[in-house]
Design a protein around this motif. Sequence first.
Motif, PDB file in Angstrom:
ATOM      1  N   PRO A  17      15.785  -8.402  -1.259  1.00 46.13           N
ATOM      2  CA  PRO A  17      15.813  -6.943  -1.235  1.00 46.13           C
ATOM      3  C   PRO A  17      16.824  -6.404  -0.243  1.00 46.13           C
ATOM      4  O   PRO A  17      17.054  -6.975   0.807  1.00 46.13           O
ATOM      5  CB  PRO A  17      14.384  -6.566  -0.792  1.00 46.13           C
ATOM      6  CG  PRO A  17      13.605  -7.821  -0.750  1.00 46.13           C
ATOM      7  CD  PRO A  17      14.541  -8.962  -0.824  1.00 46.13           C
ATOM      8  N   VAL A  18      17.419  -5.295  -0.598  1.00 47.61           N
ATOM      9  CA  VAL A  18      18.274  -4.564   0.328  1.00 47.61           C
ATOM     10  C   VAL A  18      17.394  -3.876   1.345  1.00 47.61           C
ATOM     11  O   VAL A  18      16.350  -3.318   0.999  1.00 47.61           O
ATOM     12  CB  VAL A  18      19.113  -3.506  -0.425  1.00 47.61           C
ATOM     13  CG1 VAL A  18      19.859  -2.619   0.559  1.00 47.61           C
ATOM     14  CG2 VAL A  18      20.074  -4.190  -1.377  1.00 47.61           C
ATOM     15  N   PRO A  55      22.471  -3.434  17.119  1.00 48.69           N
ATOM     16  CA  PRO A  55      22.013  -3.372  15.723  1.00 48.69           C
ATOM     17  C   PRO A  55      23.046  -3.832  14.706  1.00 48.69           C
ATOM     18  O   PRO A  55      22.730  -3.947  13.522  1.00 48.69           O
ATOM     19  CB  PRO A  55      21.684  -1.884  15.529  1.00 48.69           C
ATOM     20  CG  PRO A  55      22.509  -1.170  16.543  1.00 48.69           C
ATOM     21  CD  PRO A  55      22.634  -2.098  17.714  1.00 48.69           C
ATOM     22  N   THR A  56      24.288  -4.095  15.128  1.00 47.98           N
ATOM     23  CA  THR A  56      25.324  -4.533  14.200  1.00 47.98           C
ATOM     24  C   THR A  56      25.606  -6.029  14.298  1.00 47.98           C
ATOM     25  O   THR A  56      26.476  -6.534  13.576  1.00 47.98           O
ATOM     26  CB  THR A  56      26.650  -3.786  14.457  1.00 47.98           C
ATOM     27  OG1 THR A  56      27.208  -4.200  15.720  1.00 47.98           O
ATOM     28  CG2 THR A  56      26.441  -2.286  14.473  1.00 47.98           C
ATOM     29  N   GLY A 177      22.256  -6.568   1.843  1.00 45.67           N
ATOM     30  CA  GLY A 177      21.884  -7.974   1.831  1.00 45.67           C
ATOM     31  C   GLY A 177      20.549  -8.230   2.483  1.00 45.67           C
ATOM     32  O   GLY A 177      19.746  -7.322   2.686  1.00 45.67           O
ATOM     33  N   PRO A 178      20.292  -9.485   2.854  1.00 43.17           N
ATOM     34  CA  PRO A 178      18.967  -9.888   3.340  1.00 43.17           C
ATOM     35  C   PRO A 178      18.787  -9.767   4.841  1.00 43.17           C
ATOM     36  O   PRO A 178      17.874 -10.354   5.404  1.00 43.17           O
ATOM     37  CB  PRO A 178      18.918 -11.357   2.929  1.00 43.17           C
ATOM     38  CG  PRO A 178      20.334 -11.818   3.073  1.00 43.17           C
ATOM     39  CD  PRO A 178      21.183 -10.637   2.673  1.00 43.17           C
ATOM     40  N   ALA A 179      19.643  -9.012   5.528  1.00 36.55           N
ATOM     41  CA  ALA A 179      19.635  -9.012   6.990  1.00 36.55           C
ATOM     42  C   ALA A 179      18.435  -8.302   7.591  1.00 36.55           C
ATOM     43  O   ALA A 179      18.244  -8.332   8.805  1.00 36.55           O
ATOM     44  CB  ALA A 179      20.920  -8.377   7.526  1.00 36.55           C
ATOM     45  N   ASP A 180      17.595  -7.646   6.776  1.00 32.24           N
ATOM     46  CA  ASP A 180      16.425  -6.964   7.343  1.00 32.24           C
ATOM     47  C   ASP A 180      15.332  -7.940   7.757  1.00 32.24           C
ATOM     48  O   ASP A 180      14.431  -7.585   8.492  1.00 32.24           O
ATOM     49  CB  ASP A 180      15.857  -5.940   6.358  1.00 32.24           C
ATOM     50  CG  ASP A 180      15.407  -6.573   5.054  1.00 32.24           C
ATOM     51  OD1 ASP A 180      15.919  -7.667   4.734  1.00 32.24           O
ATOM     52  OD2 ASP A 180      14.560  -5.993   4.366  1.00 32.24           O
ATOM     53  N   LEU A 188      19.674  -5.360  10.636  1.00 31.67           N
ATOM     54  CA  LEU A 188      21.029  -4.971  11.002  1.00 31.67           C
ATOM     55  C   LEU A 188      21.368  -3.599  10.417  1.00 31.67           C
ATOM     56  O   LEU A 188      20.862  -3.223   9.356  1.00 31.67           O
ATOM     57  CB  LEU A 188      22.033  -6.003  10.492  1.00 31.67           C
ATOM     58  CG  LEU A 188      22.076  -7.362  11.180  1.00 31.67           C
ATOM     59  CD1 LEU A 188      23.193  -8.201  10.591  1.00 31.67           C
ATOM     60  CD2 LEU A 188      22.254  -7.218  12.681  1.00 31.67           C
ATOM     61  N   TYR A 189      22.239  -2.896  11.106  1.00 33.58           N
ATOM     62  CA  TYR A 189      22.708  -1.588  10.653  1.00 33.58           C
ATOM     63  C   TYR A 189      24.233  -1.565  10.665  1.00 33.58           C
ATOM     64  O   TYR A 189      24.872  -2.184  11.516  1.00 33.58           O
ATOM     65  CB  TYR A 189      22.188  -0.467  11.563  1.00 33.58           C
ATOM     66  CG  TYR A 189      20.748  -0.105  11.321  1.00 33.58           C
ATOM     67  CD1 TYR A 189      20.412   1.037  10.611  1.00 33.58           C
ATOM     68  CD2 TYR A 189      19.718  -0.915  11.792  1.00 33.58           C
ATOM     69  CE1 TYR A 189      19.080   1.378  10.377  1.00 33.58           C
ATOM     70  CE2 TYR A 189      18.388  -0.596  11.570  1.00 33.58           C
ATOM     71  CZ  TYR A 189      18.080   0.552  10.857  1.00 33.58           C
ATOM     72  OH  TYR A 189      16.760   0.870  10.631  1.00 33.58           O
ATOM     73  N   VAL A 190      24.782  -0.825   9.724  1.00 29.88           N
ATOM     74  CA  VAL A 190      26.219  -0.544   9.706  1.00 29.88           C
ATOM     75  C   VAL A 190      26.442   0.758  10.454  1.00 29.88           C
ATOM     76  O   VAL A 190      25.705   1.736  10.251  1.00 29.88           O
ATOM     77  CB  VAL A 190      26.734  -0.430   8.261  1.00 29.88           C
ATOM     78  CG1 VAL A 190      28.219  -0.097   8.247  1.00 29.88           C
ATOM     79  CG2 VAL A 190      26.470  -1.726   7.503  1.00 29.88           C
TER      80      VAL A 190
END
Length: 334
Positions: A17-18, A55-56, A177-180, A188-190
């Motif tokens: 999931p995103v 967060p990045t 992507g799966p970074a959560d 992660l946040y952009v």
Amino acid sequence: MAGRFTPRTPAVSRRQPVPGQGRAPAPSRARIWTPPGPLDLSLVLGPLRRGPADPTYRALPDGTFWRASRTPDGPGTLRVSAAPDGRIDAAAWGPGAGWLLDTLPALLGAGDDTGAFRPRHRLVALTHHRRPGLRLLRTGLVLESLIPSVLEQKVTTDEAYRAWRLLVRTHGTPAPGPADGLPGGHGLYVMPDARTWALIPSWEWHRAGVDAKRSATILRAVRVARRLEEAAAMDLPEATARLQLIPGIGPWTAAETLQRSNGAADAVTVGDLHLPGIVGYALAGDRNAGDEEMLALLAPYEGQRHRAARLILLSGRTPPRRAPRASPRDIAPL
């Protein structure tokens, strides 16, 4: 020599999931890259980390590194790790996935001319020998290094890291992507795009502990974001001049930015509170050295002064502390 490129197509069925959304993302793109020499991912990518809760950026105990970026093609998440045979295994998600994988060699220092460096001091030579995997990264992205560098102007690192963390989590977007699901408590946040930075209200800057001078500098920068991003393709003198056209961006901020965005081996940081004393102490036993003395000591490394300074910092030879750390200020209640 940029190394060998082996494309790899991951299985489409492995969808995750995103972050923050209920749909599956497009399959990630992947790449295997063989660097031309020793490569230490923690040393190369470390300068991108803005504090332990950035967060990045995320570094995991298994040696995997995650990074969320706003590329020219849109948001992207990059995962990199080193295989035992030295190859670099990378995967990326989001609209910026292709850009992140195309620029992977540059990010990991493929264009860094390590052969141009000649140690002139025993301490530097010893550290250089012990750290063969050090390469100077090049992100090709100016704003993502410029904005946190502005936040770090004349405040403690803890204050700057807190401001970056709050602003990115509040106004950025969850990384694709799966970074959560990464360890660390948050996904992660952009970072926000230029328009979003420009629309952050004054009270949000205040809540993050950012004074009017630094927030105004960032607002001036994002209004000419496209012109500033062009500096990533310029030589160091031209890139420095381009950044310093913005009021509030001086030599310190320009150097801190271009070290990361351009892989600038000679972008020595002047105007720093600690670096001159560290260089002076390491090379001449002078803990009270200023910028002038530091530049004189680094003169034999002309063209490679940033690399020399990094090796000095990595040597661990720093002057003993004489005073307590500066206390962070909290302007939010004011």
